[in-house]
Design an enzyme around this catalytic site. Structure first.
Site, mmCIF file in Angstrom:
data_model
loop_
_atom_site.group_PDB
_atom_site.id
_atom_site.type_symbol
_atom_site.label_atom_id
_atom_site.label_comp_id
_atom_site.label_asym_id
_atom_site.label_seq_id
_atom_site.Cartn_x
_atom_site.Cartn_y
_atom_site.Cartn_z
ATOM 1 N N GLY A 47 -1.704 -7.840 -4.047
ATOM 2 C CA GLY A 47 -1.844 -8.050 -2.615
ATOM 3 C C GLY A 47 -0.483 -7.847 -1.994
ATOM 4 O O GLY A 47 0.206 -6.900 -2.333
ATOM 5 N N GLU A 48 -0.089 -8.758 -1.155
ATOM 6 C CA GLU A 48 1.224 -8.653 -0.510
ATOM 7 C C GLU A 48 2.028 -9.888 -0.914
ATOM 8 O O GLU A 48 1.700 -11.010 -0.530
ATOM 9 C CB GLU A 48 1.020 -8.571 1.005
ATOM 10 C CG GLU A 48 2.218 -8.101 1.758
ATOM 11 C CD GLU A 48 2.800 -6.770 1.270
ATOM 12 O OE1 GLU A 48 2.033 -5.832 0.987
ATOM 13 O OE2 GLU A 48 4.040 -6.676 1.164
ATOM 14 N N SER A 49 3.071 -9.654 -1.700
ATOM 15 C CA SER A 49 3.819 -10.781 -2.265
ATOM 16 C C SER A 49 4.471 -11.655 -1.198
ATOM 17 O O SER A 49 4.527 -12.885 -1.360
ATOM 18 C CB SER A 49 4.870 -10.274 -3.245
ATOM 19 O OG SER A 49 5.719 -9.335 -2.617
ATOM 20 N N CYS A 79 0.773 -6.855 -10.157
ATOM 21 C CA CYS A 79 1.391 -6.236 -8.988
ATOM 22 C C CYS A 79 2.143 -7.265 -8.134
ATOM 23 O O CYS A 79 3.229 -7.689 -8.521
ATOM 24 C CB CYS A 79 0.341 -5.455 -8.217
ATOM 25 S SG CYS A 79 1.058 -4.171 -7.201
ATOM 26 N N ARG A 106 10.441 -3.819 -5.748
ATOM 27 C CA ARG A 106 9.189 -3.748 -4.954
ATOM 28 C C ARG A 106 8.962 -2.342 -4.428
ATOM 29 O O ARG A 106 9.920 -1.623 -4.145
ATOM 30 C CB ARG A 106 9.268 -4.679 -3.738
ATOM 31 C CG ARG A 106 9.175 -6.138 -4.056
ATOM 32 C CD ARG A 106 9.129 -6.942 -2.757
ATOM 33 N NE ARG A 106 7.937 -6.643 -1.982
ATOM 34 C CZ ARG A 106 7.816 -6.868 -0.680
ATOM 35 N NH1 ARG A 106 8.811 -7.345 0.016
ATOM 36 N NH2 ARG A 106 6.684 -6.583 -0.059
ATOM 37 N N ILE A 133 -0.905 0.630 -6.927
ATOM 38 C CA ILE A 133 -1.005 0.640 -5.464
ATOM 39 C C ILE A 133 0.274 0.039 -4.888
ATOM 40 O O ILE A 133 0.530 -1.160 -5.044
ATOM 41 C CB ILE A 133 -2.229 -0.171 -4.976
ATOM 42 C CG1 ILE A 133 -3.518 0.385 -5.591
ATOM 43 C CG2 ILE A 133 -2.303 -0.140 -3.450
ATOM 44 C CD1 ILE A 133 -4.732 -0.498 -5.384
ATOM 45 N N ARG A 134 1.063 0.878 -4.237
ATOM 46 C CA ARG A 134 2.365 0.439 -3.707
ATOM 47 C C ARG A 134 3.029 -0.508 -4.717
ATOM 48 O O ARG A 134 3.439 -1.624 -4.419
ATOM 49 C CB ARG A 134 2.205 -0.229 -2.336
ATOM 50 C CG ARG A 134 1.631 0.762 -1.310
ATOM 51 C CD ARG A 134 1.978 0.417 0.119
ATOM 52 N NE ARG A 134 1.681 -0.976 0.439
ATOM 53 C CZ ARG A 134 2.581 -1.872 0.811
ATOM 54 N NH1 ARG A 134 3.841 -1.546 0.934
ATOM 55 N NH2 ARG A 134 2.220 -3.094 1.092
ATOM 56 N N HIS A 168 -3.131 -2.515 -11.698
ATOM 57 C CA HIS A 168 -4.293 -3.368 -11.387
ATOM 58 C C HIS A 168 -5.436 -3.189 -12.384
ATOM 59 O O HIS A 168 -6.388 -2.456 -12.084
ATOM 60 C CB HIS A 168 -4.832 -3.000 -10.005
ATOM 61 C CG HIS A 168 -3.935 -3.376 -8.881
ATOM 62 N ND1 HIS A 168 -4.021 -4.586 -8.233
ATOM 63 C CD2 HIS A 168 -2.923 -2.710 -8.299
ATOM 64 C CE1 HIS A 168 -3.114 -4.643 -7.280
ATOM 65 N NE2 HIS A 168 -2.428 -3.518 -7.309
ATOM 66 N N GLU A 170 -7.754 -5.100 -12.881
ATOM 67 C CA GLU A 170 -8.977 -5.666 -12.282
ATOM 68 C C GLU A 170 -9.709 -4.638 -11.420
ATOM 69 O O GLU A 170 -10.846 -4.863 -11.030
ATOM 70 C CB GLU A 170 -8.653 -6.931 -11.477
ATOM 71 C CG GLU A 170 -8.028 -6.718 -10.105
ATOM 72 C CD GLU A 170 -6.550 -6.339 -10.156
ATOM 73 O OE1 GLU A 170 -6.010 -6.098 -11.252
ATOM 74 O OE2 GLU A 170 -5.947 -6.271 -9.069
HETATM 75 N N1 GLN Z 1 3.682 -3.788 -2.388
HETATM 76 C C1 GLN Z 1 3.160 -5.115 -2.626
HETATM 77 C C2 GLN Z 1 4.262 -6.163 -2.528
HETATM 78 O O1 GLN Z 1 5.415 -5.843 -2.485
HETATM 79 C C3 GLN Z 1 2.491 -5.200 -3.971
HETATM 80 C C4 GLN Z 1 1.344 -4.233 -4.021
HETATM 81 C C5 GLN Z 1 0.137 -4.710 -4.778
HETATM 82 O O2 GLN Z 1 0.002 -5.870 -5.167
HETATM 83 N N2 GLN Z 1 -0.789 -3.800 -4.953
HETATM 84 O O3 GLN Z 1 3.954 -7.300 -2.482
#
Ligand code: GLN
Length: 189
Positions: A47-49, A79, A106, A133-134, A168, A170
């Site tokens: 997700g977004e840390s 991630c 990151r 993903i990113r 990921h 999952e």
């Molecule tokens: N780019 C996200 C972050 O820095 C991590 C990306 C992800 O969990 N798919 O939190």
């Protein structure tokens, strides 16, 4: 086996599906009262840390989680979860849980390569279809052990009962990384 899945933000439902398919009992953790300590292992989803870190702090979950992990609670971070576990971020000043001796970059693959798939060779598992993903990657493994690399960059690592992937598992139908975590908890991996 009872697995607690942090469900403040991100791809937590998919982890629940994967662990349930493997016969584990899953419970989502959103607030302090959900984190009772009756877990064999916990999961920090992608997700977004920055958002997850803020919410963990706001819910009063960050310190008890850190303490539990230091006390030996097995944890699996994917991630953003890897970023939360890292002792140091090489391009960000934040540290969240900070229990895993890895330095993590990151959004390490840049904007052009926001999302990609790669077959990675993972120690103890074999060839695995990894979805990024990113994604971050691990720049220094410290006391952790590298379990997989892509183009020379570490994308999965383990330190004791802490397991983390930059990708990921999952989001695929392949349950072997989740199974590995359950085996790790059971002392069989
Ligand atoms: N780019 C996200 C972050 O820095 C991590 C990306 C992800 O969990 N798919 O939190």
């Amino acid at each position: 086996m009872r697995i607690g899945i942090f469900a403040l933000q991100g791809a937590f439902a998919e982890h629940g599906r994967a662990f349930s398919a493997l016969g584990a009992e899953c419970a989502e953790i959103r607030r302090r009262a959900d984190f009772t300590g009756a877990f064999d292992g916990v999961v920090l989803p992608g997700g977004e840390s920055t958002v997850q870190g803020k919410l963990l702090r706001a819910e009063g979950l960050l310190a008890p989680l850190k303490e539990a992990i230091q006390g030996g609670l097995p944890v699996f971070g994917t991630c953003a979860g890897l970023i939360l576990l890292a002792k140091r971020l090489t391009n960000d000043e934040n540290v969240y849980i900070g229990t895993m001796d890895v330095a993590v970059r990151r959004n390490a693959y840049g904007r052009q390569l926001g999302s990609f798939r790669a077959d990675v060779e993972m120690k103890g598992i074999g060839k695995f279809p990894a979805v990024f993903i990113r994604a971050p990657y691990i720049e220094e493994v410290g006391a952790a052990e590298a379990l997989a690399t892509v183009d020379g960059k570490v994308v999965a690592a383990r330190q004791g009962l802490m397991l983390a992937t930059a990708f990921h598992p999952e989001l695929t139908d392949d349950l072997r990384v989740h199974a590995y975590f359950l085996n790790m908890i059971a002392g069989k991996a």
